[in-house]
Design a protein around this motif. Sequence first.
Motif: not given
Length: 240
Positions: A32-59
């Motif tokens: 767990q980790y807090p993202i915002t406090g109890s006070g006013p908040t501005t702006g956007n929260l960015y949530v990013n997914l990125h990935w790479t493929a593992r090499a195939s078992q055959r190769s």
Amino acid sequence: MATVWEYLRGERNNPMDSGVHGKVTLTKSQPQYPITGSGPTTGNLYVNLHWTARASQRSTSQLRRKLLQPRLLKPLEVQSYQSEQLNVDLDLACMYELADGTTGVVQPLGQFFGDLQRPPYIKLSGDDQYGAPSGETMYINLEKKDQFKRLLIFVYIYDGTPAFDQTHAQIQIVPPTGPRLEINLEERAPAARSCAVVLIENRGGELMARREVRYVHGFQSDLDRLYGFGMQWQRGYKEE
């Protein structure tokens, strides 16, 4: 000028981070980790997914056999085997429950891309296929944080593509201030089609992120039953 993708990939420090604030990795022992406090908040929260493929078992197995053979005529072409990878189409999505009880989903399937200025105050940037460097990004309007009850960030694999054990995937959550949060999808789950990655809950005006990383063999409806959003689902098809 640095781009947000350089911050997300860790190539540059976020200029809004200060001191030791760089990144926090959510793990089983520290989920767990807090993202915002109890006070006013501005702006956007960015949530990013990125990935790479593992090499195939055959190769990989072919490379191993080649390495065991003597070099007779020419050097081994190792690079050609290392670069042979499988295409994997991961989709970033979010189930939400608002303070007024409204539930829904933001996802590429069905083109439910959301809206930042109107409910659900969440917007998906688009559908990135096969793991481009920038990945997929979702924006959450923090100025409307009091409208959120809970947000389930999840990842699913579109029908007909390889499973999670074929990828190295990571979700990063970047607030306007403070450290970015990282959640790695490291477990081998060859039969899983979906993964609940992180749950963001409104706790007395503060948004708290909690690592989930729960793999399921089914799709969105199965995640819904697991977390009790109570939505109705039907089979969808992705436009190519």
